[in-house]
Design an enzyme around this catalytic site. Structure first.
Site, PDB file in Angstrom:
ATOM      1  CB  ILE A  87      -0.976   0.041   1.201  1.00  0.00           C
ATOM      2  CG1 ILE A  87      -0.244  -0.279   2.510  1.00  0.00           C
ATOM      3  CG2 ILE A  87      -2.148  -0.899   0.965  1.00  0.00           C
ATOM      4  CD1 ILE A  87      -1.088  -0.060   3.749  1.00  0.00           C
ATOM      5  CB  THR A 139       6.720   1.735  -2.444  1.00  0.00           C
ATOM      6  OG1 THR A 139       8.081   1.485  -2.700  1.00  0.00           O
ATOM      7  CG2 THR A 139       6.161   2.650  -3.512  1.00  0.00           C
ATOM      8  CB  THR A 155      14.096   5.898   0.190  1.00  0.00           C
ATOM      9  OG1 THR A 155      13.241   7.046   0.220  1.00  0.00           O
ATOM     10  CG2 THR A 155      15.314   6.215  -0.647  1.00  0.00           C
ATOM     11  CG  PHE A 156      14.950   3.659   3.510  1.00  0.00           C
ATOM     12  CD1 PHE A 156      16.113   4.160   2.945  1.00  0.00           C
ATOM     13  CD2 PHE A 156      14.114   4.513   4.194  1.00  0.00           C
ATOM     14  CE1 PHE A 156      16.420   5.496   3.070  1.00  0.00           C
ATOM     15  CE2 PHE A 156      14.418   5.852   4.310  1.00  0.00           C
ATOM     16  CZ  PHE A 156      15.575   6.350   3.749  1.00  0.00           C
ATOM     17  CB  VAL A 171       3.774   0.555   3.921  1.00  0.00           C
ATOM     18  CG1 VAL A 171       2.690   0.343   4.964  1.00  0.00           C
ATOM     19  CG2 VAL A 171       4.849   1.498   4.468  1.00  0.00           C
ATOM     20  CG  ASP A 181       8.818  13.853   5.990  1.00  0.00           C
ATOM     21  OD1 ASP A 181       8.823  14.783   5.148  1.00  0.00           O
ATOM     22  OD2 ASP A 181       8.974  12.668   5.671  1.00  0.00           O
ATOM     23  CE  LYS A 241       6.503  13.534   2.504  1.00  0.00           C
ATOM     24  NZ  LYS A 241       7.491  13.202   1.489  1.00  0.00           N
ATOM     25  CG  ASN A 282       4.770  11.507   5.527  1.00  0.00           C
ATOM     26  OD1 ASN A 282       4.736  10.503   4.814  1.00  0.00           O
ATOM     27  ND2 ASN A 282       5.883  12.196   5.718  1.00  0.00           N
ATOM     28  CG  ASP A 334       7.663   8.631   6.951  1.00  0.00           C
ATOM     29  OD1 ASP A 334       8.542   8.180   7.704  1.00  0.00           O
ATOM     30  OD2 ASP A 334       7.891   8.965   5.776  1.00  0.00           O
ATOM     31  CB  THR A 389       9.220  16.893   1.570  1.00  0.00           C
ATOM     32  OG1 THR A 389       9.161  15.580   2.123  1.00  0.00           O
ATOM     33  CG2 THR A 389       8.644  16.877   0.165  1.00  0.00           C
TER      34      THR A 389
HETATM   35  N1  LIG Z   1      -0.398   2.583   9.254  1.00  0.00           N
HETATM   36  C1  LIG Z   1      -0.634   2.741   7.965  1.00  0.00           C
HETATM   37  N2  LIG Z   1      -1.847   2.472   7.452  1.00  0.00           N
HETATM   38  C2  LIG Z   1      -2.093   2.639   6.138  1.00  0.00           C
HETATM   39  N3  LIG Z   1      -1.154   3.065   5.254  1.00  0.00           N
HETATM   40  C3  LIG Z   1       0.062   3.341   5.710  1.00  0.00           C
HETATM   41  C4  LIG Z   1       0.401   3.199   7.080  1.00  0.00           C
HETATM   42  N4  LIG Z   1       1.684   3.552   7.240  1.00  0.00           N
HETATM   43  C5  LIG Z   1       2.131   3.912   6.023  1.00  0.00           C
HETATM   44  N5  LIG Z   1       1.166   3.773   5.093  1.00  0.00           N
HETATM   45  C6  LIG Z   1       1.260   4.064   3.669  1.00  0.00           C
HETATM   46  O1  LIG Z   1       2.567   3.823   3.248  1.00  0.00           O
HETATM   47  C7  LIG Z   1       3.165   5.041   2.827  1.00  0.00           C
HETATM   48  C8  LIG Z   1       4.616   4.995   3.194  1.00  0.00           C
HETATM   49  O2  LIG Z   1       4.787   4.984   4.581  1.00  0.00           O
HETATM   50  P1  LIG Z   1       5.996   5.733   5.243  1.00  0.00           P
HETATM   51  O3  LIG Z   1       5.978   7.139   4.743  1.00  0.00           O
HETATM   52  O4  LIG Z   1       5.949   5.505   6.696  1.00  0.00           O
HETATM   53  O5  LIG Z   1       7.231   4.942   4.581  1.00  0.00           O
HETATM   54  P2  LIG Z   1       8.757   5.348   4.436  1.00  0.00           P
HETATM   55  O6  LIG Z   1       9.476   4.152   3.886  1.00  0.00           O
HETATM   56  O7  LIG Z   1       9.225   5.912   5.726  1.00  0.00           O
HETATM   57  O8  LIG Z   1       8.823   6.478   3.384  1.00  0.00           O
HETATM   58  P3  LIG Z   1       9.971   7.574   3.200  1.00  0.00           P
HETATM   59  O9  LIG Z   1      10.736   7.148   2.020  1.00  0.00           O
HETATM   60  O10 LIG Z   1       9.195   8.829   2.964  1.00  0.00           O
HETATM   61  O11 LIG Z   1      10.738   7.634   4.458  1.00  0.00           O
HETATM   62  C9  LIG Z   1       2.379   6.129   3.513  1.00  0.00           C
HETATM   63  O12 LIG Z   1       2.503   7.360   2.856  1.00  0.00           O
HETATM   64  C10 LIG Z   1       0.984   5.542   3.441  1.00  0.00           C
HETATM   65  O13 LIG Z   1       0.434   5.696   2.166  1.00  0.00           O
END
Ligand SMILES: Nc1ncnc2c1ncn2[C@@H]1O[C@H](COP(=O)(O)OP(=O)(O)OP(=O)(O)O)[C@@H](O)[C@H]1O
Length: 565
Positions: free
Chosen positions: A259, A261, A263-264, A267, A376, A378, A381, A394, A411
């Site tokens: 759901i 994605t 950089t690292f 989800v 962060d 935006k 998030n 995030d 960002t």
């Molecule tokens: N608890 C959650 N429930 C539903 N969707 C989620 C949840 N946590 C994250 N997501 C989805 O996944 C996306 C990515 O999550 P997150 O920003 O935490 O990942 P990240 O790998 O840290 O990204 P970044 O590269 O920005 O650091 C979110 O923007 C959201 O769409």
């Protein structure tokens, strides 16, 4: 979150926005214009004065979703109500508010905080790459102390006191009895029970030492946790200790789909096969996290989220790791990102934007009281839950900060000037970002945008904002006060902190207590057909969440980095 270009949607594609980054500012490639309802900006190419919109920087897939002609048409048709320049604004405010006098020598020709005379955003290093401004050692910027006396407070907070709201009741918000009344809802308690049961059964099946966790003990600890929760609802009592066997724990979940994605890692929406409950699992490759120097950020994300509980912040339930990956088990927030809904509707109504902004103010107030800066903010998030409330997710850049920190991250469109200028930054950056967010929610695009990251920074430092016609007057006033370049004068970063923001007249019809208690549904209830409905999320390329176990001889080279995870 950084985004791979895997999603299959069209011009609302969140991947088009410049990625969240630990900033090596030079690493962000120019991106296409991602905002469909804004004037298209010219593309600047470093080392040339090429402003031809058809140049190679614009010649990417984003443009097919964002036709230059229509965007330009919008520019010519858009009535510009007001161009605001925070130099002028600051000057006016200085006259009215002597306590905030800042010597004009601290402002450069942009009308902004001074950067070295020799500085140009387009200075180049030995590799002929542009680099960011630094503050000269011999010319330290004069900082105004955050403390003010009651006589010389910025007039904004006093003039705009909330009509129905008694600031004195909630001055010490965190200890206010009103706020302490927020206890776990029945649903939350049920959920907590479920989690504990899952954890207990996982421990029982996975190890021989599991008998130490008897059901009775578990029930006792659950009761204790609930009692604790009632007394101190802001602590994350949902958070479970790591399972004794991560692979066994992972077997309890069925992967539904990706759901999100970044950089690292990715989800995933997952389902517990025993009780059918749904969760979001953030899964990151240790190797990437180490390579991209995100170890501290990841550990901090886990450590912060595992210790806090707030109605508008996503709940972290568990964190664990196998040989190659890190796993963060979250509550699943099914309504999707504010980003998606914002792009779909182009912009939010004043009342919708205000509702979301108000919930974020409460979350920021809570975080800042604990010296946590989020860094962060935006729309990507911000998730919307089934009742239409915000859940901030995030916490990769969140940090406990007593004073200031120097890591450049965030960002581009949302960065405060002090981050761009490497001046050290603190909680005030979140209030700046709130100003950007409110603008973006009401306008449909952020106040400082460009296809090129450096041009964004340039615009942030120049500080000129164009408000579209019809922009709510009070919202405009609040945005101006939040987007004050000098962080010592920025609303939210003054002596009374978040209270000043809450007292602003744009929020005058917000009942903060009701809001905190989630008494009223949000302005928009997302379409969620069942608990595991993922239709509010973009589609991403699928990938297995759990890899096959490595060979028995495999030694995790990164184990030391994640000892506390
Ligand atoms: N608890 C959650 N429930 C539903 N969707 C989620 C949840 N946590 C994250 N997501 C989805 O996944 C996306 C990515 O999550 P997150 O920003 O935490 O990942 P990240 O790998 O840290 O990204 P970044 O590269 O920005 O650091 C979110 O923007 C959201 O769409």
């Amino acid at each position: 979150m950084g985004h791979n270009n895997n999603s299959n949607n069209s011009n609302n594609n969140r991947s088009n926005r410049n990625q969240t980054a630990w900033i090596s500012p030079l690493s962000s490639p120019p991106q296409g214009n991602v905002y469909t309802n804004i004037p298209n900006s010219t593309t600047y190419t470093f080392g040339s004065n090429n402003s031809n919109p058809n140049n190679s920087n614009n010649n990417n897939s984003n443009n097919k979703h964002s036709p230059l002609t229509s965007a330009t048409d919008r520019l010519t048709k858009m009535d510009i109500e007001e161009k605001w320049d925070n130099k002028t604004y600051e000057k006016d405010e200085r006259e009215k508010s002597p306590v905030f006098h800042i010597s004009t020598s601290n402002f450069n020709s942009f009308g902004n905080l001074k950067v070295p005379g020799s500085f140009s955003l387009f200075n180049k290093d030995e590799n002929n790459k542009p680099h960011l401004p630094t503050i000269p050692q011999d010319q330290p910027l004069k900082e105004q102390p955050e403390q003010t006396t009651s006589n010389n407070k910025p007039h904004v907070s006093l003039l705009h006191a909330h009509s129905t709201y008694q600031p004195s009741n909630v001055k010490e918000h965190i200890t206010s009895p009103i706020y302490e009344q927020h206890q776990l809802s029945t649903k939350e308690i049920e959920h907590q029970k479920k989690l504990q049961e899952q954890h207990t059964s996982s421990a029982t099946t996975s190890t021989t030492t599991s008998s130490a966790t008897s059901p009775t003990k578990s029930q006792q600890s659950l009761q204790q946790a609930q009692q604790q929760q009632a007394q101190q609802p802001r602590v994350n009592t949902f958070f479970l200790p790591p399972p004794q066997n991560a692979r066994e724990r992972l077997k309890e979940f069925k992967q539904i789909r990706v759901i999100g994605t970044g950089t690292f890692g990715k989800v995933y929406l997952i389902q517990n096969t025993k009780d059918g409950s749904f969760y979001a699992m953030k899964c990151l490759s240790k190797a990437y996290v180490v390579q991209l120097k995100q170890v501290e950020h990841l550990n901090s994300e886990k450590s912060i989220l595992s210790s806090i509980h707030h109605p508008f912040i996503v709940n972290l339930y568990q964190a664990f790791q196998d040989e190659k990956k890190l796993y963060l088990l979250f509550e699943y927030v099914a309504g999707g990102e504010v980003f998606t809904h914002l792009r779909k509707s182009m912009k939010f109504s004043n009342s919708t934007a205000k509702f979301y902004a108000a919930e974020i103010v409460l979350a920021l107030e809570f975080l800042h009281k604990q010296n946590i800066v989020y860094r962060d903010l935006k729309p990507e998030n911000l998730l919307i839950d089934n009742e239409g409330h915000i859940k901030i997710t995030d916490f990769g850049f969140a940090k406990r900060v007593e004073d200031r920190t120097f890591t450049l991250c965030g960002t581009p469109e949302y960065l405060a000037p002090e981050i761009i200028q490497s001046r050290g930054h603190g909680k005030a950056v979140d209030w700046w970002a709130l100003g950007i967010l409110i603008f973006e929610m009401l306008a449909g695009y952020p106040p400082f945008y460009d296809d090129d990251t450096f041009a964004i920074y340039n615009k942030i430092l120049a500080g000129r904002i164009t408000f579209p016609l019809g922009f709510d007057v009070d919202a405009k006033d609040l945005i101006k006060r939040l987007l004050t370049a000098d962080r010592t004068r920025r609303l939210g970063a003054l002596r009374d902190g978040a209270q000043d923001v809450k007292n602003h007249r744009w929020f005058s019809d917000i009942n903060w207590e009701r809001l905190y208690q989630r008494k009223d549904p949000g302005p928009f209830i997302p379409s969620i057909k069942h608990e595991g409905d993922s239709s509010n999320f973009e589609l991403y390329e699928e990938e297995n969440m759990v890899d096959d176990p490595p060979s028995p001889n495999y030694v995790d080279p990164y184990a030391n980095f994640f000892k506390d995870f």
